[in-house]
Write a protein that holds these residues in place. Sequence first.
Motif, PDB file in Angstrom:
ATOM      1  N   THR A  32       0.839  -1.203   0.000  1.00 30.37           N
ATOM      2  CA  THR A  32       0.000   0.000   0.000  1.00 30.37           C
ATOM      3  C   THR A  32       0.871   1.249   0.000  1.00 30.37           C
ATOM      4  O   THR A  32       0.630   2.196  -0.766  1.00 30.37           O
ATOM      5  CB  THR A  32      -0.938  -0.002   1.219  1.00 30.37           C
ATOM      6  OG1 THR A  32      -1.785  -1.147   1.135  1.00 30.37           O
ATOM      7  CG2 THR A  32      -1.787   1.258   1.279  1.00 30.37           C
ATOM      8  N   TYR A  33       1.887   1.261   0.859  1.00 28.75           N
ATOM      9  CA  TYR A  33       2.836   2.384   0.946  1.00 28.75           C
ATOM     10  C   TYR A  33       3.513   2.621  -0.413  1.00 28.75           C
ATOM     11  O   TYR A  33       3.605   3.763  -0.879  1.00 28.75           O
ATOM     12  CB  TYR A  33       3.872   2.084   2.034  1.00 28.75           C
ATOM     13  CG  TYR A  33       5.098   2.951   2.006  1.00 28.75           C
ATOM     14  CD1 TYR A  33       5.073   4.252   2.504  1.00 28.75           C
ATOM     15  CD2 TYR A  33       6.295   2.475   1.476  1.00 28.75           C
ATOM     16  CE1 TYR A  33       6.213   5.051   2.478  1.00 28.75           C
ATOM     17  CE2 TYR A  33       7.434   3.262   1.445  1.00 28.75           C
ATOM     18  CZ  TYR A  33       7.386   4.547   1.935  1.00 28.75           C
ATOM     19  OH  TYR A  33       8.512   5.333   1.901  1.00 28.75           O
ATOM     20  N   LEU A  34       3.972   1.559  -1.064  1.00 28.42           N
ATOM     21  CA  LEU A  34       4.693   1.704  -2.326  1.00 28.42           C
ATOM     22  C   LEU A  34       3.793   2.240  -3.434  1.00 28.42           C
ATOM     23  O   LEU A  34       4.217   3.086  -4.227  1.00 28.42           O
ATOM     24  CB  LEU A  34       5.322   0.374  -2.740  1.00 28.42           C
ATOM     25  CG  LEU A  34       6.444  -0.119  -1.825  1.00 28.42           C
ATOM     26  CD1 LEU A  34       6.926  -1.497  -2.266  1.00 28.42           C
ATOM     27  CD2 LEU A  34       7.590   0.871  -1.757  1.00 28.42           C
ATOM     28  N   TYR A  35       2.543   1.772  -3.490  1.00 29.30           N
ATOM     29  CA  TYR A  35       1.619   2.305  -4.496  1.00 29.30           C
ATOM     30  C   TYR A  35       1.377   3.805  -4.279  1.00 29.30           C
ATOM     31  O   TYR A  35       1.334   4.578  -5.242  1.00 29.30           O
ATOM     32  CB  TYR A  35       0.290   1.538  -4.495  1.00 29.30           C
ATOM     33  CG  TYR A  35       0.377   0.172  -5.138  1.00 29.30           C
ATOM     34  CD1 TYR A  35       0.709   0.038  -6.486  1.00 29.30           C
ATOM     35  CD2 TYR A  35       0.123  -0.976  -4.398  1.00 29.30           C
ATOM     36  CE1 TYR A  35       0.796  -1.220  -7.091  1.00 29.30           C
ATOM     37  CE2 TYR A  35       0.199  -2.234  -4.994  1.00 29.30           C
ATOM     38  CZ  TYR A  35       0.544  -2.344  -6.333  1.00 29.30           C
ATOM     39  OH  TYR A  35       0.625  -3.586  -6.918  1.00 29.30           O
ATOM     40  N   LYS A  36       1.248   4.218  -3.024  1.00 29.24           N
ATOM     41  CA  LYS A  36       1.052   5.645  -2.728  1.00 29.24           C
ATOM     42  C   LYS A  36       2.284   6.465  -3.101  1.00 29.24           C
ATOM     43  O   LYS A  36       2.165   7.551  -3.682  1.00 29.24           O
ATOM     44  CB  LYS A  36       0.731   5.846  -1.243  1.00 29.24           C
ATOM     45  CG  LYS A  36      -0.668   5.413  -0.860  1.00 29.24           C
ATOM     46  CD  LYS A  36      -0.917   5.611   0.619  1.00 29.24           C
ATOM     47  CE  LYS A  36      -2.288   5.088   1.017  1.00 29.24           C
ATOM     48  NZ  LYS A  36      -2.513   5.149   2.468  1.00 29.24           N
ATOM     49  N   GLU A  37       3.465   5.952  -2.767  1.00 27.11           N
ATOM     50  CA  GLU A  37       4.712   6.660  -3.088  1.00 27.11           C
ATOM     51  C   GLU A  37       4.900   6.767  -4.599  1.00 27.11           C
ATOM     52  O   GLU A  37       5.317   7.813  -5.098  1.00 27.11           O
ATOM     53  CB  GLU A  37       5.909   5.959  -2.445  1.00 27.11           C
ATOM     54  CG  GLU A  37       5.940   6.069  -0.932  1.00 27.11           C
ATOM     55  CD  GLU A  37       6.066   7.499  -0.442  1.00 27.11           C
ATOM     56  OE1 GLU A  37       7.058   8.164  -0.811  1.00 27.11           O
ATOM     57  OE2 GLU A  37       5.166   7.955   0.301  1.00 27.11           O
ATOM     58  N   ALA A  38       4.589   5.709  -5.319  1.00 29.99           N
ATOM     59  CA  ALA A  38       4.723   5.728  -6.779  1.00 29.99           C
ATOM     60  C   ALA A  38       3.792   6.760  -7.401  1.00 29.99           C
ATOM     61  O   ALA A  38       4.182   7.488  -8.318  1.00 29.99           O
ATOM     62  CB  ALA A  38       4.439   4.333  -7.347  1.00 29.99           C
ATOM     63  N   LYS A  39       2.575   6.816  -6.885  1.00 27.57           N
ATOM     64  CA  LYS A  39       1.604   7.784  -7.404  1.00 27.57           C
ATOM     65  C   LYS A  39       2.102   9.212  -7.202  1.00 27.57           C
ATOM     66  O   LYS A  39       1.953  10.060  -8.081  1.00 27.57           O
ATOM     67  CB  LYS A  39       0.251   7.578  -6.724  1.00 27.57           C
ATOM     68  CG  LYS A  39      -0.854   8.407  -7.309  1.00 27.57           C
ATOM     69  CD  LYS A  39      -2.197   8.070  -6.705  1.00 27.57           C
ATOM     70  CE  LYS A  39      -3.274   8.900  -7.365  1.00 27.57           C
ATOM     71  NZ  LYS A  39      -4.607   8.563  -6.889  1.00 27.57           N
ATOM     72  N   LYS A  40       2.717   9.482  -6.045  1.00 27.25           N
ATOM     73  CA  LYS A  40       3.240  10.825  -5.752  1.00 27.25           C
ATOM     74  C   LYS A  40       4.270  11.282  -6.775  1.00 27.25           C
ATOM     75  O   LYS A  40       4.382  12.472  -7.053  1.00 27.25           O
ATOM     76  CB  LYS A  40       3.903  10.853  -4.371  1.00 27.25           C
ATOM     77  CG  LYS A  40       2.967  10.837  -3.206  1.00 27.25           C
ATOM     78  CD  LYS A  40       3.786  10.907  -1.916  1.00 27.25           C
ATOM     79  CE  LYS A  40       2.964  10.566  -0.702  1.00 27.25           C
ATOM     80  NZ  LYS A  40       3.799  10.512   0.515  1.00 27.25           N
ATOM     81  N   ASP A  44       4.103   4.237 -12.559  1.00 28.87           N
ATOM     82  CA  ASP A  44       3.241   3.059 -12.455  1.00 28.87           C
ATOM     83  C   ASP A  44       4.093   1.897 -11.972  1.00 28.87           C
ATOM     84  O   ASP A  44       5.189   1.669 -12.504  1.00 28.87           O
ATOM     85  CB  ASP A  44       2.644   2.699 -13.821  1.00 28.87           C
ATOM     86  CG  ASP A  44       1.625   3.710 -14.296  1.00 28.87           C
ATOM     87  OD1 ASP A  44       0.916   4.285 -13.439  1.00 28.87           O
ATOM     88  OD2 ASP A  44       1.543   3.934 -15.516  1.00 28.87           O
ATOM     89  N   ILE A  45       3.589   1.170 -10.972  1.00 30.02           N
ATOM     90  CA  ILE A  45       4.329   0.018 -10.478  1.00 30.02           C
ATOM     91  C   ILE A  45       3.434  -1.215 -10.412  1.00 30.02           C
ATOM     92  O   ILE A  45       2.214  -1.104 -10.276  1.00 30.02           O
ATOM     93  CB  ILE A  45       4.949   0.259  -9.078  1.00 30.02           C
ATOM     94  CG1 ILE A  45       3.876   0.518  -8.012  1.00 30.02           C
ATOM     95  CG2 ILE A  45       5.986   1.370  -9.123  1.00 30.02           C
ATOM     96  CD1 ILE A  45       4.382   0.497  -6.581  1.00 30.02           C
ATOM     97  N   TYR A 129      11.958   2.715   3.104  1.00 27.79           N
ATOM     98  CA  TYR A 129      12.213   3.920   2.317  1.00 27.79           C
ATOM     99  C   TYR A 129      13.192   3.638   1.176  1.00 27.79           C
ATOM    100  O   TYR A 129      13.202   4.339   0.170  1.00 27.79           O
ATOM    101  CB  TYR A 129      12.724   5.048   3.215  1.00 27.79           C
ATOM    102  CG  TYR A 129      12.825   6.375   2.520  1.00 27.79           C
ATOM    103  CD1 TYR A 129      11.695   6.987   1.993  1.00 27.79           C
ATOM    104  CD2 TYR A 129      14.041   7.013   2.374  1.00 27.79           C
ATOM    105  CE1 TYR A 129      11.780   8.205   1.335  1.00 27.79           C
ATOM    106  CE2 TYR A 129      14.143   8.227   1.721  1.00 27.79           C
ATOM    107  CZ  TYR A 129      13.012   8.823   1.201  1.00 27.79           C
ATOM    108  OH  TYR A 129      13.102  10.018   0.557  1.00 27.79           O
ATOM    109  N   GLY A 130      13.973   2.573   1.288  1.00 30.29           N
ATOM    110  CA  GLY A 130      14.883   2.193   0.209  1.00 30.29           C
ATOM    111  C   GLY A 130      14.155   1.949  -1.110  1.00 30.29           C
ATOM    112  O   GLY A 130      14.677   2.242  -2.182  1.00 30.29           O
ATOM    113  N   TYR A 131      12.936   1.435  -1.027  1.00 29.79           N
ATOM    114  CA  TYR A 131      12.145   1.225  -2.240  1.00 29.79           C
ATOM    115  C   TYR A 131      11.787   2.573  -2.869  1.00 29.79           C
ATOM    116  O   TYR A 131      11.853   2.730  -4.088  1.00 29.79           O
ATOM    117  CB  TYR A 131      10.856   0.469  -1.925  1.00 29.79           C
ATOM    118  CG  TYR A 131      11.014  -0.973  -1.536  1.00 29.79           C
ATOM    119  CD1 TYR A 131      10.965  -1.990  -2.483  1.00 29.79           C
ATOM    120  CD2 TYR A 131      11.163  -1.340  -0.202  1.00 29.79           C
ATOM    121  CE1 TYR A 131      11.068  -3.326  -2.127  1.00 29.79           C
ATOM    122  CE2 TYR A 131      11.272  -2.676   0.171  1.00 29.79           C
ATOM    123  CZ  TYR A 131      11.226  -3.661  -0.794  1.00 29.79           C
ATOM    124  OH  TYR A 131      11.323  -4.976  -0.433  1.00 29.79           O
TER     125      TYR A 131
END
Length: 143
Positions: A32-40, A44-45, A129-131
Motif C-alpha cells: 500500500t505504501y509503495l503504491y502511494k509513493e509511486a503515485k506521488k 506506475d508500479i 524507504y529504500g524502495y
Amino acid sequence: MKILIINGPNINFLGIREKDIYGEMTYDNLCTYLYKEAKKINIDIDIVQSNVEGEIIDYIQDAYKKYDGIIINPAAYTHYSIAIYDALKAVNIKTIEVHISNIHQREEYRKISVTAPACIGQICGMGVYGYTLSMMALKRIVK
C-alpha cells in the motif's frame, strides 16, 4: 514510466519475522505504501513476491520489453542465486537491488551479493524507504 518491484523469500512475512531487524510494517502495508509513493512521483508500479527462485526468474523474464525498470529485493537469494543474476543480465533492464536491513552490518555471509553486479545500484539499511529511493533514482536514470 513503469517499474516492476520483485520481492523474494520471506518478504511476505514482514511484520511477523524479526521485527527488530525488519520493523513492524506488514507486507500488505508495504505494498500500500509503495503504491502511494509511486503515485506521488507519477510512476506506475506492479509488485510481486515469491519464495521460489524459478518464479522470481520468470518475473524478471516476463518484464522484458514491458517495464522501464526493476526494483528487486532478492532476500536470501542475494547471496547465492547466479540464476537471478543471469536473468537480470539477460533482460538488460535498469535494476536497483534493495534491502530493508543493512546487509553489511549483519552476518558475514549476508555481506556478499551475487546479484548486485547485475544492477545499476544497491540501497540497503534505509528500511522500506529504500524502495522509494529506488523509484526516485530510476525515474531520473531511465530516460
